[in-house]
Design a protein around this motif. Structure first.
Motif, short mmCIF file in Angstrom:
data_model
loop_
_atom_site.label_atom_id
_atom_site.label_comp_id
_atom_site.label_asym_id
_atom_site.label_seq_id
_atom_site.Cartn_x
_atom_site.Cartn_y
_atom_site.Cartn_z
N THR A 50 0.82 -1.21 0.00
CA THR A 50 0.00 0.00 0.00
C THR A 50 0.86 1.26 0.00
O THR A 50 0.34 2.36 -0.20
N ASN A 81 2.50 8.43 1.12
CA ASN A 81 1.94 7.07 1.03
C ASN A 81 1.78 6.58 -0.41
O ASN A 81 0.87 5.81 -0.72
N LYS A 82 2.68 7.02 -1.27
CA LYS A 82 2.73 6.54 -2.65
C LYS A 82 4.19 6.35 -3.05
O LYS A 82 5.09 6.96 -2.48
N ASP A 213 0.52 3.60 -6.66
CA ASP A 213 -0.07 3.22 -5.37
C ASP A 213 -0.61 1.80 -5.47
O ASP A 213 -0.95 1.30 -6.55
N ASN A 214 -0.65 1.14 -4.32
CA ASN A 214 -1.34 -0.16 -4.16
C ASN A 214 -0.91 -1.20 -5.20
O ASN A 214 -1.68 -1.57 -6.09
#
Length: 220
Positions: A50, A81-82, A213-214
């Protein structure tokens, strides 16, 4: 009408969009991916990340599912968070099987700066990749598929549309490759190279708004 009918990509997307079971496939794809992101160690997940961890311009650190990336060239880091390319970079993750389905969110693009999802990777000079080869202004983008053989692209073809923020997926089972954008099939073909490649990854040149992302992979 003639212009519409001559557009093979549009015909292909419409074929799968309205085919029996296509809506169920899209829903299942989204639900399975969401479940793995919520619980990275569950099911048959070979890799889940993630990128929800402390910002770093040095490395990606440890994936949410516990794996460690292998830097092939350059540096990928974490911001907000990427994942993003600190320098022009390519990174691999070993997933243990050439039969895999890998997906990533193309969270942000930079005008004219390429970014790719890697699959069926053998080594730094031999792999498949799908992504946005030449991003344009706006949300709508064109997906490009390439096979890299001995460092050069052999297959190099536009395969359909996707939007920034969408999820790009490559599914490899035996010699069959299926590419999806937000769960809709864009392209399907027989693969003749890198059939034993068991690495996934990401690749991008430097861009101020280039983000992934993800990253999720399951094996078969």
């Amino acid at each position: 009408v003639d212009a519409f009918m001559s557009n093979s990509t549009t015909r292909q997307v419409l074929k799968y969009s309205f085919a029996p079971g296509a809506l169920a496939e899209r829903r299942n794809h989204a639900a399975n991916r969401a479940g793995l992101l919520a619980s990275p160690a569950s099911g048959n997940a070979a890799w889940v990340d993630t990128f929800d961890r402390t910002d770093s311009a040095a490395s990606l650190g440890t994936a949410s599912s516990g794996g460690t990336y292998t830097a092939s060239t350059g540096i990928f880091g974490i911001s907000g968070n990427k994942a993003y390319p600190v320098s022009a970079a390519r990174v691999f993750a070993a997933v243990g099987s050439a039969d895999h389905e890998v997906s990533v969110t193309m969270a942000g693009v930079t005008l004219s700066v390429q970014q790719w999802l890697i699959f069926r990777g053998v080594d730094a000079s031999n792999y498949w990749r799908v992504g946005i080869g030449t991003p344009v202004a706006g949300t709508a983008q064109t997906v490009v598929l390439q096979s890299i053989v001995a460092g050069a692209s052999v297959v190099n073809t536009n395969i359909g549309p996707m939007n920034v923020g969408g999820v790009l997926t490559a599914r490899c089972v035996g010699g069959v490759l299926t590419v999806l954008a937000d769960g809709e099939r864009l392209h399907q073909r027989l693969m003749t190279v890198h059939l034993a490649g068991a690495n996934i990854g990401m690749q991008a040149s430097v861009g101020a708004t280039t983000f992934f992302d993800n990253l999720v992979c399951v094996t078969y």
